[in-house]
Design an enzyme around this catalytic site. Structure first.
Site, PDB file in Angstrom:
ATOM      1  N   GLU A   1       0.805  -1.217   0.000  1.00 55.78           N
ATOM      2  CA  GLU A   1       0.000   0.000   0.000  1.00 55.78           C
ATOM      3  C   GLU A   1       0.842   1.272   0.000  1.00 55.78           C
ATOM      4  O   GLU A   1       0.335   2.361  -0.279  1.00 55.78           O
ATOM      5  CB  GLU A   1      -0.919   0.016   1.233  1.00 55.78           C
ATOM      6  CG  GLU A   1      -1.974  -1.074   1.269  1.00 55.78           C
ATOM      7  CD  GLU A   1      -3.126  -0.824   0.312  1.00 55.78           C
ATOM      8  OE1 GLU A   1      -3.100   0.197  -0.407  1.00 55.78           O
ATOM      9  OE2 GLU A   1      -4.043  -1.655   0.270  1.00 55.78           O
TER      10      GLU A   1
ATOM     11  N   GLU B   1       7.860 -21.861   7.881  1.00 52.66           N
ATOM     12  CA  GLU B   1       8.035 -21.015   9.059  1.00 52.66           C
ATOM     13  C   GLU B   1       8.920 -21.666  10.119  1.00 52.66           C
ATOM     14  O   GLU B   1       9.389 -20.991  11.037  1.00 52.66           O
ATOM     15  CB  GLU B   1       6.679 -20.667   9.674  1.00 52.66           C
ATOM     16  CG  GLU B   1       5.977 -21.825  10.358  1.00 52.66           C
ATOM     17  CD  GLU B   1       4.680 -21.380  11.030  1.00 52.66           C
ATOM     18  OE1 GLU B   1       4.666 -21.330  12.262  1.00 52.66           O
ATOM     19  OE2 GLU B   1       3.709 -21.074  10.308  1.00 52.66           O
TER      20      GLU B   1
END
Length: 306
Positions: free
Chosen positions: A90, A121
């Site tokens: 953004e 992960e």
């Protein structure tokens, strides 16, 4: 870590606990279910409020890094990683910055944004490899995001960044988490057990998103990316944003729409330059020079030319 050890570790996490207020959630109507979730969500802003001093410390470090040519790097797995990617994506349209200035890294790479990548992960080295791949340096800031506060991908990356002498920030939703102990700045909004046990995309994810909003928005404001509360570095890349650019110029200068549009066209839709030219009467080249002189801070450029 063995399966038994992992079960034991998770059982001690606040974010993995069972919420006594939602034990009967499977018996409720749809309205009652969403009311329960809404009641839990109300706890999030209060948890963040307690962390504002730490968030402000991180903002100062990020802004300083930006001013020195450094970058902000988000790192996380699963929901945490996706939120970092979202916030990073953004920044270019909102603040007119390069897509290399704020980067979101997720365990497992871009494919993991849409579909979970098993085991990614759990690696202590994968995060380090991802940082090396973008030439991470001591000039950058890394924010490790993990609701649990114990994700190996993030732990490895934070340790590596510390070794380089970079600024490290931890964002977790459990108190005294491993990543909080590793990072120089720890942000730990403890939102409590989730409405659905262990589903940290709920309150924890909401808290993380709100904190990330603050980190980028406040740091961009600190480096001159706003005038008053207007997004003056917005890039007019579509019809909606062209209209928004004109509206911002009108709001900042109280000029007529025709003048706002014509000035924007003359500046190739540079909102900052358009506002400065209208408020001061400077021509395009002088406006550019004055804005450069003030390091892009529009308010300073306006005040010094009136």
């Amino acid at each position: 870590m063995s399966n038994d050890a992992l079960i034991s570790a998770l059982s001690h996490l606040v974010s993995e606990g069972r919420n006594p207020d939602t034990m009967d959630i499977d018996l409720l109507t749809s309205l009652e279910v969403v009311e329960k979730i809404n009641q839990q969500d109300k706890q999030v802003p209060l948890a963040i409020e307690a962390e504002l001093p730490q968030i402000a410390k991180a903002v100062d470090k990020i802004a300083q890094a930006f001013q020195n040519g450094g970058r902000l790097i988000y790192m996380g797995a699963g929901t945490s990683g996706r939120l970092g990617v979202l916030d990073a994506s953004e920044c270019p349209p909102t603040f007119g910055v390069s897509d290399k200035m704020v980067i979101g890294l997720i365990a497992g790479g871009p494919e993991a944004i849409l579909k979970a990548k098993e085991g990614a992960e759990d690696s202590l080295t994968l995060g380090i490899e991802d940082l090396k791949a973008i030439q991470f340096s001591e000039n950058d800031v890394v924010v490790g995001i993990a609701a649990s506060g114990r994700t190996p991908y993030v732990i490895g990356a934070l340790n590596y960044a510390n070794q380089l002498g970079a600024v490290t920030v931890a964002l977790s939703c459990n108190p005294d988490s491993p990543i909080a102990e590793i990072a120089q700045i720890a942000i730990s909004p403890v939102v409590g057990p989730e409405a659905l046990t262990g589903s940290t995309r709920l309150k924890s994810g909401t808290a993380q998103k709100l904190v990330l909003n603050m980190l980028t928005t406040a740091s961009m404001i600190r480096i001159g990316k706003s005038y008053q509360n207007l997004m003056v570095d917005v890039k007019a890349t579509n019809e909606k944003l062209v209209a928004r650019a004109a509206r911002i110029v009108i709001q900042a200068t109280e000029c007529e729409k025709a003048l706002a549009v014509s000035t924007l066209k003359a500046t190739d839709y540079d909102v900052k330059l358009s506002i400065l030219m209208i408020l001061t009467g400077l021509d395009l080249e002088l406006a550019k020079a004055q804005l450069d002189k003030q390091n892009g801070f529009l308010r300073k450029a306006v005040e010094n030319n009136q």
